[in-house]
Design an enzyme around this catalytic site. Structure first.
Site: not given
Ligand code: 13P
Length: 252
Positions: A9-11, A95, A97, A167, A173, A212, A233-234
């Site tokens: 997920n590149w956000k 998600h 967020e 999640e 994050g 993470s 994510g990251g």
């Molecule tokens: P991180 O891997 O950056 O913690 O993010 C997880 C995430 O929200 C994937 O959708």
């Protein structure tokens, strides 16, 4: 056997230049057999990603979608039908967020899930508790509530057509990964809940972990019996790291 899924997920990250560099890195990776791979870039770059990843084992997904498949006067929205038309196979829904920053309720998440299924996209339903909810011992209740709207509408079969992503909000994050045991506990709880409704289908539902995940903790997480891959994510913004995470899924 459930085929693991490793998804990135590149956000809201990337520019044309950095996306091209990341795609160049991704096509050079060695991808494992037997692991499904997907990236969800910002919608603006989906077309670019689909084009560059032709012939690679990576598919492309959306990060969210509108609550309806039909075209309409919804300024700024992107329908699941449009994601499908652009070459996506998956879309993330719910998600954390989206839930916390954009106020998406369980009912809205359910509409998105429905709209995605209606146009042949596989929805990835994200669920998870906040730190306060975990501290208050509410993890099971929160996750059960987030699942229930989908189960009411589509049953376990609906989830089997998509993917569940556990999640925990406190692990997103933050660098605070759930331990493999903590994650496994919740994954097993989710599967047990589904099994009460339909045991056979519950065994087919893929439940991936997100929060993470990095190259150095992926294998321990993916080794757990009810963890069927990851939503990254990251670490998915680095081709080598994402490749290493995918290869970890291929080893377990
Ligand atoms: P991180 O891997 O950056 O913690 O993010 C997880 C995430 O929200 C994937 O959708």
């Amino acid at each position: 056997m459930r085929r693991p899924l490793v998804a990135g997920n590149w956000k809201m990250h990337g520019s044309r230049q950095s996306v091209d560099a990341l795609l160049n890195g991704l096509v050079e990776q060695e991808w494992p057999e037997g692991v499904e791979l997907m990236i969800a870039p910002p919608a603006l770059y989906i077309d670019r990603c689909v084009g560059r990843l032709q012939g690679s084992p990576l598919s492309v997904g959306g990060q969210t979608c509108a609550t309806q498949a039909e075209p309409g006067a919804l300024t700024g929205e992107i329908s699941p039908a449009q994601l499908r038309d652009a070459g996506c196979g998956y879309v993330l829904v719910g998600h954390s967020e989206r839930r916390t920053l954009f106020g998406e309720s369980d009912a809205v998440v359910c509409k998105k899930f429905a709209a995605a299924l209606a146009c042949g996209l596989r929805p990835v339903l994200c669920v998870g508790e906040s730190q306060a909810e975990r501290d208050a011992g509410q993890t099971a209740d929160v996750v059960a509530r987030q699942l229930q709207v989908i189960l009411d509408a589509f049953g376990v079969g609906g989830l089997a057509e998509g993917v569940v992503a556990y999640e925990p909000v406190w692990a997103i994050g933050t660098g605070l990964t759930a331990s493999p045991e903590q994650a496994q506990d919740v994954h097993a709880m989710i599967r047990a809940r589904l099994a009460m409704l339909d045991d056979a289908q519950a065994q087919d539902v893929r439940i991936v972990y997100g929060g993470s995940v990095k190259a150095d903790n992926a294998e321990a997480l993916f080794s757990m019996p009810d963890i069927d891959g990851g939503l990254i994510g990251g670490a998915s913004l680095n081709a080598e790291e994402f490749g290493a995470i995918a290869r970890a899924a291929g080893r377990v």
